[in-house]
Design a protein around this motif. Structure first.
Motif, mmCIF file in Angstrom:
data_model
loop_
_atom_site.group_PDB
_atom_site.id
_atom_site.type_symbol
_atom_site.label_atom_id
_atom_site.label_comp_id
_atom_site.label_asym_id
_atom_site.label_seq_id
_atom_site.Cartn_x
_atom_site.Cartn_y
_atom_site.Cartn_z
ATOM 1 N N ASP A 1 62.456 44.276 86.169
ATOM 2 C CA ASP A 1 62.161 45.447 85.330
ATOM 3 C C ASP A 1 60.847 45.327 84.569
ATOM 4 O O ASP A 1 60.576 46.117 83.658
ATOM 5 C CB ASP A 1 63.288 45.656 84.310
ATOM 6 C CG ASP A 1 64.547 46.202 84.956
ATOM 7 O OD1 ASP A 1 64.459 46.758 86.062
ATOM 8 O OD2 ASP A 1 65.623 46.057 84.350
ATOM 9 N N TYR B 1 58.775 48.507 83.926
ATOM 10 C CA TYR B 1 59.373 49.444 82.975
ATOM 11 C C TYR B 1 59.266 48.914 81.551
ATOM 12 O O TYR B 1 59.082 49.682 80.605
ATOM 13 C CB TYR B 1 60.830 49.692 83.328
ATOM 14 C CG TYR B 1 61.030 50.235 84.717
ATOM 15 C CD1 TYR B 1 60.405 51.409 85.119
ATOM 16 C CD2 TYR B 1 61.836 49.575 85.636
ATOM 17 C CE1 TYR B 1 60.573 51.917 86.393
ATOM 18 C CE2 TYR B 1 62.017 50.064 86.914
ATOM 19 C CZ TYR B 1 61.387 51.235 87.292
ATOM 20 O OH TYR B 1 61.554 51.720 88.563
ATOM 21 N N LYS C 1 55.764 49.573 80.356
ATOM 22 C CA LYS C 1 55.617 51.002 80.036
ATOM 23 C C LYS C 1 56.227 51.299 78.674
ATOM 24 O O LYS C 1 55.626 52.011 77.855
ATOM 25 C CB LYS C 1 56.302 51.836 81.120
ATOM 26 C CG LYS C 1 56.237 53.343 80.878
ATOM 27 C CD LYS C 1 56.946 54.094 82.006
ATOM 28 C CE LYS C 1 56.921 55.592 81.775
ATOM 29 N NZ LYS C 1 57.638 56.328 82.849
ATOM 30 N N TRP D 1 69.259 47.797 76.683
ATOM 31 C CA TRP D 1 68.336 48.057 77.797
ATOM 32 C C TRP D 1 69.109 48.538 79.021
ATOM 33 O O TRP D 1 68.738 49.494 79.677
ATOM 34 C CB TRP D 1 67.549 46.786 78.112
ATOM 35 C CG TRP D 1 66.602 46.913 79.268
ATOM 36 C CD1 TRP D 1 66.712 46.336 80.504
ATOM 37 C CD2 TRP D 1 65.371 47.664 79.295
ATOM 38 N NE1 TRP D 1 65.643 46.678 81.298
ATOM 39 C CE2 TRP D 1 64.811 47.493 80.573
ATOM 40 C CE3 TRP D 1 64.710 48.461 78.363
ATOM 41 C CZ2 TRP D 1 63.600 48.088 80.946
ATOM 42 C CZ3 TRP D 1 63.506 49.060 78.730
ATOM 43 C CH2 TRP D 1 62.971 48.863 80.013
ATOM 44 N N ARG E 1 66.826 51.447 79.820
ATOM 45 C CA ARG E 1 66.221 51.227 81.150
ATOM 46 C C ARG E 1 66.183 52.537 81.944
ATOM 47 O O ARG E 1 65.180 52.846 82.608
ATOM 48 C CB ARG E 1 67.026 50.168 81.890
ATOM 49 C CG ARG E 1 66.552 49.839 83.298
ATOM 50 C CD ARG E 1 67.365 48.677 83.850
ATOM 51 N NE ARG E 1 66.932 48.287 85.165
ATOM 52 C CZ ARG E 1 67.495 48.722 86.287
ATOM 53 N NH1 ARG E 1 68.502 49.586 86.232
ATOM 54 N NH2 ARG E 1 67.055 48.309 87.459
ATOM 55 N N ASN E 2 67.268 53.292 81.910
ATOM 56 C CA ASN E 2 67.284 54.565 82.630
ATOM 57 C C ASN E 2 66.317 55.569 82.013
ATOM 58 O O ASN E 2 65.742 56.401 82.724
ATOM 59 C CB ASN E 2 68.703 55.146 82.644
ATOM 60 C CG ASN E 2 69.576 54.524 83.711
ATOM 61 O OD1 ASN E 2 69.076 54.037 84.721
ATOM 62 N ND2 ASN E 2 70.882 54.519 83.499
ATOM 63 N N TYR E 3 66.128 55.516 80.696
ATOM 64 C CA TYR E 3 65.143 56.381 80.061
ATOM 65 C C TYR E 3 63.739 56.109 80.605
ATOM 66 O O TYR E 3 62.921 57.028 80.722
ATOM 67 C CB TYR E 3 65.137 56.162 78.545
ATOM 68 C CG TYR E 3 66.243 56.878 77.798
ATOM 69 C CD1 TYR E 3 67.332 57.443 78.471
ATOM 70 C CD2 TYR E 3 66.191 56.991 76.418
ATOM 71 C CE1 TYR E 3 68.335 58.084 77.778
ATOM 72 C CE2 TYR E 3 67.205 57.642 75.713
ATOM 73 C CZ TYR E 3 68.273 58.177 76.398
ATOM 74 O OH TYR E 3 69.268 58.812 75.708
ATOM 75 N N MET E 4 63.458 54.842 80.923
ATOM 76 C CA MET E 4 62.132 54.478 81.412
ATOM 77 C C MET E 4 61.986 54.747 82.906
ATOM 78 O O MET E 4 60.892 55.014 83.393
ATOM 79 C CB MET E 4 61.850 52.996 81.132
ATOM 80 C CG MET E 4 61.996 52.569 79.679
ATOM 81 S SD MET E 4 61.111 53.638 78.505
ATOM 82 C CE MET E 4 59.429 53.456 79.088
ATOM 83 N N ARG E 5 63.070 54.687 83.643
ATOM 84 C CA ARG E 5 63.014 54.818 85.099
ATOM 85 C C ARG E 5 63.051 56.260 85.582
ATOM 86 O O ARG E 5 62.420 56.600 86.596
ATOM 87 C CB ARG E 5 64.180 54.064 85.745
ATOM 88 C CG ARG E 5 64.129 52.564 85.610
ATOM 89 C CD ARG E 5 65.418 51.911 86.121
ATOM 90 N NE ARG E 5 65.646 52.181 87.520
ATOM 91 C CZ ARG E 5 66.709 52.815 88.002
ATOM 92 N NH1 ARG E 5 67.649 53.274 87.174
ATOM 93 N NH2 ARG E 5 66.852 53.018 89.296
ATOM 94 N N LEU E 6 63.812 57.097 84.901
ATOM 95 C CA LEU E 6 64.113 58.430 85.420
ATOM 96 C C LEU E 6 63.359 59.505 84.646
ATOM 97 O O LEU E 6 63.468 59.617 83.427
ATOM 98 C CB LEU E 6 65.623 58.695 85.334
ATOM 99 C CG LEU E 6 66.510 57.644 86.036
ATOM 100 C CD1 LEU E 6 67.982 57.972 85.821
ATOM 101 C CD2 LEU E 6 66.181 57.558 87.514
ATOM 102 N N ARG F 1 63.494 60.004 76.028
ATOM 103 C CA ARG F 1 62.739 58.758 75.862
ATOM 104 C C ARG F 1 61.719 58.885 74.752
ATOM 105 O O ARG F 1 61.621 58.021 73.879
ATOM 106 C CB ARG F 1 62.039 58.399 77.177
ATOM 107 C CG ARG F 1 61.253 57.094 77.107
ATOM 108 C CD ARG F 1 60.549 56.778 78.398
ATOM 109 N NE ARG F 1 59.258 57.441 78.516
ATOM 110 C CZ ARG F 1 58.948 58.310 79.459
ATOM 111 N NH1 ARG F 1 59.830 58.661 80.377
ATOM 112 N NH2 ARG F 1 57.739 58.842 79.500
#
Length: 421
Positions: A17, A20, A23, A116, A146-151, A158
């Motif tokens: 990760d 991410y 970011k 996370w 983590r999903n906030y950063m990925r999707l 986010r």
């Protein structure tokens, strides 16, 4: 004029990760800068991007950042709580908070454990502090940062979350000045907050079977390997950079193995071969697993070969020996007979007597490595549960070497590489 200190130290477990995390770090720095009014060029936060968790030396820069940063942001996941080095970072900063508390009379809210990965079981130390982030909302805990950063669909959430977090960081950092620890902190001797508690030697607490695995990486740096092989792109500045499955897997093998273990709810530590004797003793004393990740080329190094041979001769508790061979690494394939013989010479006792499910030569791809390590951990842990003692090599049991889908010593009339695709 008082020293201008970083607003936060971002603590995270290195692994898949990392992009991410960076970011998130950059967006948080931007928001903190806007809210604090700090000029461009001022160090807003600290993010360590080297493989400290894989055994690289702790730098003065990292130690200084832990002592100087005004708040501590932790990206909590199963891998995070299984990381010895994340536990050390947490311990140093928590000690600063306790030290300041003894002078002020109250504990300042300067540590922010963030979820996370959704579903993460929080360590007790993190649960105690989660109230400091309650007004960030329960929804983010359910989704996972983590999903906030990925999707992309979570972009608005986010940005709202990062804005609220930045506001808390700036306000708390200015309201509760934190003191550095007196004297010089040597992190090598700091006990990880997440380490299991130790009881007296020989006690029932020590004999209890814990899901804990020590990965010992028998590999070397690029400079050490330069005299022994031509292809050096599998190596880096330290043993922890060894990534034998490049280009298909650029992640160092120790980190990759730890992530696999974490998915199976194992606490994992990664160590250099120089710690082999100590890790074997700890595994034996605490009923834990030890897995050797061996670069076949490392047997060409006198010191590495000697340590492996000594460990093998001692009959130490070794849950597994795993020796990768990237099927796309033509140099290793061309020299496999020599490398194979060298491995079997330094690990002669294990090669003859070890449980065949625990001794794996020539694992050809990172997908195969994942499957094999899953099998190794399950089988080894089941043996510990059944036997109630660390794995020891039976003294007189001879087991033929298993046939693997990967490089093996070849008959005289057979040539490599065999097509395994």
């Amino acid at each position: 004029m008082p020293e201008r200190l970083p607003y936060f130290f971002l603590s995270y477990a290195r692994g898949g990760d990392d992009a991410y995390v960076r970011k998130f770090f950059e967006e948080l720095c931007k928001e903190v800068r806007m809210r604090s009014g700090e000029p461009a060029g001022f160090e807003i936060g600290f993010l360590d991007t080297r493989d400290i968790g894989l055994g690289a030396p702790w730098t003065e820069e990292l130690t200084s950042a832990l002592q100087r940063s005004r708040t501590f942001v932790a990206l909590c996941s199963p891998l995070y709580f299984n990381s010895e080095y994340c536990g050390k970072e947490w311990a140093v900063f928590a000690e600063r908070v306790r030290y300041t508390s003894t002078q002020s009379g109250s504990r300042p809210p300067l540590m922010f454990p963030l979820v996370w990965m959704a579903g993460t079981a929080m360590h007790n130390s993190a649960q105690e502090l989660q109230q400091t982030t309650e007004h960030l909302g329960l929804r983010y805990r359910e989704d996972g940062l983590r999903n906030y950063m990925r999707l992309g669909k979570h972009r608005d959430r986010r940005l709202s979350f990062i804005s609220a977090l930045a506001e808390m960081i700036v306000a708390n950092a200015r309201t509760f000045p934190l003191q550095p620890l007196p004297g010089r902190t040597d992190i090598r001797f700091v006990q990880s907050t997440f380490a299991p508690e130790k009881g007296p030697a020989g006690s029932a607490a020590l004999r209890h079977t814990a899901k804990h695995v020590h990965f010992v990486v028998a590999a070397a740096s690029r400079e050490h390997m330069r005299a022994h092989r031509t292809r050096l792109d599998y190596y880096g500045d330290t043993y922890g950079d060894w990534a034998p499955y490049r280009p298909h897997l650029s992640q160092p093998l120790g980190s990759y193995a730890s992530a696999i273990a974490a998915r199976r709810q194992f606490r994992a530590e990664v160590a250099d071969i120089g710690e082999l004797s100590d890790r074997a003793e700890r595994a034996r004393a605490h009923n834990q697993l030890l897995v050797l990740l061996v670069d076949a080329w490392a047997t060409q190094l006198t010191e590495h070969g000697s340590m492996l041979a000594q460990h093998d001769a001692d009959g130490s508790a070794t849950a597994a020996v795993m020796i990768p061979l990237n099927r796309h690494d033509n140099e290793s394939i061309d020299h496999w007979r020599t490398l194979d013989e060298a491995c079997r010479m330094v690990l002669a006792r294990s090669a003859r007597h070890q449980d065949p499910r625990m001794f794996r030569f020539g694992v050809p791809t990172h997908d195969d490595f994942t499957s094999v390590l899953d099998e190794v951990l399950e089988h080894a842990y089941n043996r510990l549960l059944a036997e109630g003692e660390s794995l020891r090599v039976p003294p007189d049991l001879h087991v033929d070497r298993p046939i693997l889908d990967g490089p093996q010593s070849r008959p005289e009339n057979e040539t490599w590489p065999r097509d395994t695709s």
